[in-house]
Design an enzyme around this catalytic site. Structure first.
Site, PDB file in Angstrom:
ATOM      1  N   LYS A   1       0.845  -1.210   0.000  1.00  0.00           N
ATOM      2  CA  LYS A   1       0.000   0.000   0.000  1.00  0.00           C
ATOM      3  C   LYS A   1       0.876   1.254   0.000  1.00  0.00           C
ATOM      4  O   LYS A   1       0.648   2.189  -0.766  1.00  0.00           O
ATOM      5  CB  LYS A   1      -0.874   0.000   1.249  1.00  0.00           C
ATOM      6  CG  LYS A   1      -1.465   1.340   1.645  1.00  0.00           C
ATOM      7  CD  LYS A   1      -2.368   1.261   2.849  1.00  0.00           C
ATOM      8  CE  LYS A   1      -1.648   1.426   4.148  1.00  0.00           C
ATOM      9  NZ  LYS A   1      -1.366   2.806   4.548  1.00  0.00           N
ATOM     10  N   ASN A   2       1.922   1.236   0.843  1.00  0.00           N
ATOM     11  CA  ASN A   2       2.708   2.465   1.023  1.00  0.00           C
ATOM     12  C   ASN A   2       3.743   2.687  -0.075  1.00  0.00           C
ATOM     13  O   ASN A   2       4.426   3.705  -0.082  1.00  0.00           O
ATOM     14  CB  ASN A   2       3.361   2.480   2.414  1.00  0.00           C
ATOM     15  CG  ASN A   2       2.326   2.646   3.512  1.00  0.00           C
ATOM     16  OD1 ASN A   2       1.150   2.906   3.219  1.00  0.00           O
ATOM     17  ND2 ASN A   2       2.733   2.467   4.747  1.00  0.00           N
TER      18      ASN A   2
ATOM     19  N   ARG B   1      -4.783  10.684   4.759  1.00  0.00           N
ATOM     20  CA  ARG B   1      -3.721  11.695   4.847  1.00  0.00           C
ATOM     21  C   ARG B   1      -2.785  11.620   3.664  1.00  0.00           C
ATOM     22  O   ARG B   1      -2.214  12.616   3.252  1.00  0.00           O
ATOM     23  CB  ARG B   1      -2.885  11.482   6.101  1.00  0.00           C
ATOM     24  CG  ARG B   1      -3.572  11.440   7.399  1.00  0.00           C
ATOM     25  CD  ARG B   1      -2.559  11.183   8.459  1.00  0.00           C
ATOM     26  NE  ARG B   1      -1.299  11.815   8.126  1.00  0.00           N
ATOM     27  CZ  ARG B   1      -1.084  13.107   8.137  1.00  0.00           C
ATOM     28  NH1 ARG B   1      -2.072  13.903   8.436  1.00  0.00           N
ATOM     29  NH2 ARG B   1       0.079  13.620   7.826  1.00  0.00           N
TER      30      ARG B   1
ATOM     31  N   CYS C   1      -4.695  12.655  12.939  1.00  0.00           N
ATOM     32  CA  CYS C   1      -5.382  11.360  12.864  1.00  0.00           C
ATOM     33  C   CYS C   1      -5.201  10.712  14.230  1.00  0.00           C
ATOM     34  O   CYS C   1      -4.587  11.265  15.130  1.00  0.00           O
ATOM     35  CB  CYS C   1      -4.810  10.514  11.736  1.00  0.00           C
ATOM     36  SG  CYS C   1      -3.222   9.830  12.128  1.00  0.00           S
TER      37      CYS C   1
ATOM     38  N   ARG D   1       0.657  14.732  13.110  1.00  0.00           N
ATOM     39  CA  ARG D   1       1.170  14.469  11.748  1.00  0.00           C
ATOM     40  C   ARG D   1       1.181  15.733  10.895  1.00  0.00           C
ATOM     41  O   ARG D   1       0.494  15.838   9.885  1.00  0.00           O
ATOM     42  CB  ARG D   1       0.368  13.334  11.114  1.00  0.00           C
ATOM     43  CG  ARG D   1       0.516  12.063  11.946  1.00  0.00           C
ATOM     44  CD  ARG D   1      -0.179  10.900  11.370  1.00  0.00           C
ATOM     45  NE  ARG D   1       0.527  10.361  10.215  1.00  0.00           N
ATOM     46  CZ  ARG D   1       0.073   9.303   9.525  1.00  0.00           C
ATOM     47  NH1 ARG D   1      -1.060   8.747   9.869  1.00  0.00           N
ATOM     48  NH2 ARG D   1       0.745   8.847   8.480  1.00  0.00           N
TER      49      ARG D   1
ATOM     50  N   ASP E   1       5.064   0.737  12.149  1.00  0.00           N
ATOM     51  CA  ASP E   1       3.857   0.082  11.630  1.00  0.00           C
ATOM     52  C   ASP E   1       3.744  -1.367  12.070  1.00  0.00           C
ATOM     53  O   ASP E   1       2.724  -2.006  11.804  1.00  0.00           O
ATOM     54  CB  ASP E   1       3.829   0.140  10.093  1.00  0.00           C
ATOM     55  CG  ASP E   1       3.590   1.544   9.609  1.00  0.00           C
ATOM     56  OD1 ASP E   1       3.728   1.785   8.406  1.00  0.00           O
ATOM     57  OD2 ASP E   1       3.310   2.426  10.452  1.00  0.00           O
TER      58      ASP E   1
ATOM     59  N   ARG F   1      -8.379  -0.525   5.338  1.00  0.00           N
ATOM     60  CA  ARG F   1      -7.494   0.475   4.721  1.00  0.00           C
ATOM     61  C   ARG F   1      -6.206  -0.168   4.239  1.00  0.00           C
ATOM     62  O   ARG F   1      -5.610   0.264   3.265  1.00  0.00           O
ATOM     63  CB  ARG F   1      -7.122   1.568   5.734  1.00  0.00           C
ATOM     64  CG  ARG F   1      -8.290   2.322   6.279  1.00  0.00           C
ATOM     65  CD  ARG F   1      -7.842   3.509   7.063  1.00  0.00           C
ATOM     66  NE  ARG F   1      -6.995   4.379   6.223  1.00  0.00           N
ATOM     67  CZ  ARG F   1      -6.715   5.628   6.540  1.00  0.00           C
ATOM     68  NH1 ARG F   1      -7.163   6.143   7.666  1.00  0.00           N
ATOM     69  NH2 ARG F   1      -5.977   6.379   5.761  1.00  0.00           N
TER      70      ARG F   1
HETATM   71  C1  EPZ Z   1       4.306   7.015   6.365  1.00  0.00           C
HETATM   72  O1  EPZ Z   1       3.533   8.048   6.959  1.00  0.00           O
HETATM   73  C2  EPZ Z   1       3.401   5.803   6.301  1.00  0.00           C
HETATM   74  N1  EPZ Z   1       2.230   6.091   5.469  1.00  0.00           N
HETATM   75  C3  EPZ Z   1       2.948   5.419   7.707  1.00  0.00           C
HETATM   76  O2  EPZ Z   1       2.192   4.213   7.597  1.00  0.00           O
HETATM   77  C4  EPZ Z   1       4.189   5.129   8.556  1.00  0.00           C
HETATM   78  O3  EPZ Z   1       3.774   4.867   9.882  1.00  0.00           O
HETATM   79  C5  EPZ Z   1       5.121   6.352   8.534  1.00  0.00           C
HETATM   80  O4  EPZ Z   1       5.452   6.684   7.173  1.00  0.00           O
HETATM   81  C6  EPZ Z   1       6.420   6.101   9.280  1.00  0.00           C
HETATM   82  O5  EPZ Z   1       7.058   4.990   8.758  1.00  0.00           O
HETATM   83  C7  EPZ Z   1       2.355   6.011   4.125  1.00  0.00           C
HETATM   84  O6  EPZ Z   1       3.414   5.726   3.592  1.00  0.00           O
HETATM   85  C8  EPZ Z   1       1.117   6.303   3.328  1.00  0.00           C
HETATM   86  P1  EPZ Z   1       6.415  10.426   8.339  1.00  0.00           P
HETATM   87  P2  EPZ Z   1       4.097   9.569   6.949  1.00  0.00           P
HETATM   88  O7  EPZ Z   1       6.257  11.667   7.541  1.00  0.00           O
HETATM   89  O8  EPZ Z   1       4.754   9.847   5.665  1.00  0.00           O
HETATM   90  C9  EPZ Z   1       6.567  13.737  11.686  1.00  0.00           C
HETATM   91  C10 EPZ Z   1       0.360   2.811   7.857  1.00  0.00           C
HETATM   92  O9  EPZ Z   1       0.038   2.234   8.897  1.00  0.00           O
HETATM   93  N2  EPZ Z   1       6.475  14.708  10.579  1.00  0.00           N
HETATM   94  O10 EPZ Z   1       7.655   9.613   8.188  1.00  0.00           O
HETATM   95  O11 EPZ Z   1       2.992  10.458   7.386  1.00  0.00           O
HETATM   96  C11 EPZ Z   1       5.255  12.993  11.895  1.00  0.00           C
HETATM   97  O12 EPZ Z   1       4.377  13.743  12.714  1.00  0.00           O
HETATM   98  C12 EPZ Z   1       0.805   4.257   7.938  1.00  0.00           C
HETATM   99  O13 EPZ Z   1       0.423   2.283   6.729  1.00  0.00           O
HETATM  100  C13 EPZ Z   1       6.595  16.060  10.861  1.00  0.00           C
HETATM  101  O14 EPZ Z   1       6.772  16.458  11.995  1.00  0.00           O
HETATM  102  O15 EPZ Z   1       5.186   9.472   8.109  1.00  0.00           O
HETATM  103  C14 EPZ Z   1       5.698  11.723  12.563  1.00  0.00           C
HETATM  104  O16 EPZ Z   1       5.833  11.957  13.953  1.00  0.00           O
HETATM  105  C15 EPZ Z   1       0.544   4.865   9.305  1.00  0.00           C
HETATM  106  N3  EPZ Z   1       6.501  16.960   9.836  1.00  0.00           N
HETATM  107  C16 EPZ Z   1       7.082  11.464  11.953  1.00  0.00           C
HETATM  108  O17 EPZ Z   1       7.487  12.704  11.363  1.00  0.00           O
HETATM  109  C17 EPZ Z   1       6.294  16.548   8.526  1.00  0.00           C
HETATM  110  O18 EPZ Z   1       6.234  17.408   7.630  1.00  0.00           O
HETATM  111  C18 EPZ Z   1       7.069  10.397  10.863  1.00  0.00           C
HETATM  112  O19 EPZ Z   1       6.171  10.811   9.886  1.00  0.00           O
HETATM  113  C19 EPZ Z   1       6.177  15.167   8.263  1.00  0.00           C
HETATM  114  C20 EPZ Z   1       6.283  14.261   9.299  1.00  0.00           C
END
Ligand code: EPZ
Length: 422
Positions: A22-23, A92, A116, A121, A305, A397
């Site tokens: 998915k990701n 998201r 969420c 996020r 995850d 999802r």
């Molecule tokens: C991706 O989310 C995945 N989703 C998530 O999987 C996964 O948990 C996450 O990466 C971490 O591995 C998809 O790929 C669609 P991040 P993403 O940006 O991109 C902070 C699932 O279960 N952050 O790496 O949103 C954020 O708040 C989902 O399949 C900022 O502060 O994750 C978090 O604490 C859930 N500012 C951390 O970084 C930003 O601009 C990691 O977020 C972006 C992120």
């Protein structure tokens, strides 16, 4: 709303093949917007999030047709660059259309995803770096709009190896003028897969799989028609592997790169799991497991995850385990539900202490987010008696045909449709 009825404890047996990731496919679907040439994708998993992204693309004017295991996307006539709240609020990852729309159409307007269940996020890393590439960013009325005369490549350093920000900026850099260097890029395998897709589309990218990705922008009309199939879903694989161990089963999980799960397989081996593996499949055997201390961290560390699923497993092993969640600020929503089954879990800020050898008993429980839901299914399989799991739209999802796949492996699991919420 549908609910799952699981009768445990149960053994699993046989082989399960995971779906395409998915990701990986979510950003690849966003890339459809980059090019006027057809994009053919194979074996898109039938998941709610994938469907949501396809509806979003259709709303922007992308033509979509399906033939057998192939789905074709034609973005030659995109009529809108605006992703509206009604869709973005349900997923998201919709924010990933920002980069492709901005770099191709020089304009994008996307509803702010909002928080969420697992955390606030924010998208500051996405927006700060698009601004450095030359976009004017405006936040108004719950929307972010971005516009530019032309994105110009430059050197960027991500303040955190954000998966989504790395993907969004990478996609935005494809048609930018000149060279973009992304330092501190996230290393998740899905990003490398996205990059491989983009290279097949005609992009010029170096450094995939490293924290320093270099992109040389290409002219729009050099982008080509492309066929692609994404990598297997390593998190779905981790979920089934841990289900096998939680039910002391002999189970084979295949269809993914096992080297994408090193941290998980290493942790499970440290717990005493009997595991056979080759490049694309893992077999687990009934094992006497003991507790473990792990912290989630960006790839190649232990994936956030898979944290909830591991917690369900550790409630069944000998001894105490300590799990620290470092990525999201609220990713323990599964704890109160696991406690309802009888798990003994103490929380202190971002750390959970799980006492092992809990005799779980079936009970009505409720899904709160995608991976928490998977943890509840694992726990229900190991519980004695009947467990009713409500709000399973969260599961839909990210897990294709979960009940069917588990039922084929011998689980007593039924999906009851349209049950009134109790
Ligand atoms: C991706 O989310 C995945 N989703 C998530 O999987 C996964 O948990 C996450 O990466 C971490 O591995 C998809 O790929 C669609 P991040 P993403 O940006 O991109 C902070 C699932 O279960 N952050 O790496 O949103 C954020 O708040 C989902 O399949 C900022 O502060 O994750 C978090 O604490 C859930 N500012 C951390 O970084 C930003 O601009 C990691 O977020 C972006 C992120």
């Amino acid at each position: 709303m549908d609910q799952l009825i699981i009768e445990g404890p149960t053994k699993l047996e046989g082989t399960v093949k995971v779906s395409a990731a998915k990701n990986a496919y979510l950003p690849i679907l966003a890339c459809v917007l980059l090019s006027p040439k057809p994009v053919h994708l194979k074996n898109l998993p039938k998941l709610r999030d994938i469907k949501t992204m396809m509806v979003l693309l259709k709303n922007l004017g992308v033509q979509i047709s399906e033939k057998g295991e192939w789905t074709t996307f034609d973005a030659s006539k995109v009529i809108s660059q605006e992703a509206t709240y009604d869709l973005v609020k349900t997923m998201r990852a919709s924010i990933l259309v920002l980069g492709p729309l901005l770099t191709r159409f020089k304009y994008a307007k996307v509803s702010l995803p909002g928080g969420c269940a697992i955390g606030a996020r924010p998208i500051d890393i996405h927006l700060n770096n698009f601004a450095k590439l030359g976009a004017q960013i405006n936040l108004e009325g719950g929307y972010v709009s971005a516009e530019t005369d032309q994105l110009n490549g430059c050197s960027l350093v991500l303040s955190f190896p954000s998966v989504g920000a790395t993907e969004n900026i990478l996609m935005g850099a494809i048609l930018a003028k000149g060279r973009t260097i992304i330092e501190n890029a996230a290393l998740e395998p899905e990003i490398e897969d996205l990059g491989n897709f983009l290279i097949k589309m005609g992009a010029k990218i170096e450094g995939l799989g490293t924290s320093r990705i270099v992109v040389d922008g290409v002219p729009f009309d050099e982008l080509k028609e492309v066929e692609y199939e994404a990598i297997g879903d390593r998190i779905e694989a981790a979920t089934y592997i841990m289900a096998g161990l939680a039910t002391k089963s002999t189970l084979t999980v295949k269809g993914f790169h096992t080297n994408h799960l090193e941290a998980v397989l290493t942790a499970l081996s440290e717990m005493g799991a009997k595991i056979d593996r080759d490049e694309y499949e893992v077999t687990v055997y009934p094992s006497d497991l003991k507790g473990i201390n792990i912290e989630t961290s960006p790839y190649p560390g232990f994936p956030t995850d898979a944290q909830a699923q591991l917690m369900a497993l550790t409630s069944q092993v000998e001894g105490v385990s300590i799990i620290t969640e470092n990525i999201f600020e609220n990713r323990f929503m599964h704890v109160p539900e696991l406690r309802r089954l009888g798990a003994s879990i103490e929380l202190k800020q971002k750390t959970a202490v799980i006492k092992g050898e809990s005799h779980l008993k079936g009970a009505p429980i409720m899904c709160t987010d995608l991976r928490a839901s998977a943890a509840l299914v694992l726990a229900a399989l190991a519980s004695s008696g009947k467990t009713k799991i409500q709000r399973i739209y969260h599961l839909d999802r990210g897990y294709e045909c979960l009940a069917e796949k588990l039922s084929q492996l011998g689980a007593s699991i039924d999906r009851e449709k349209n049950v009134p919420m109790s």
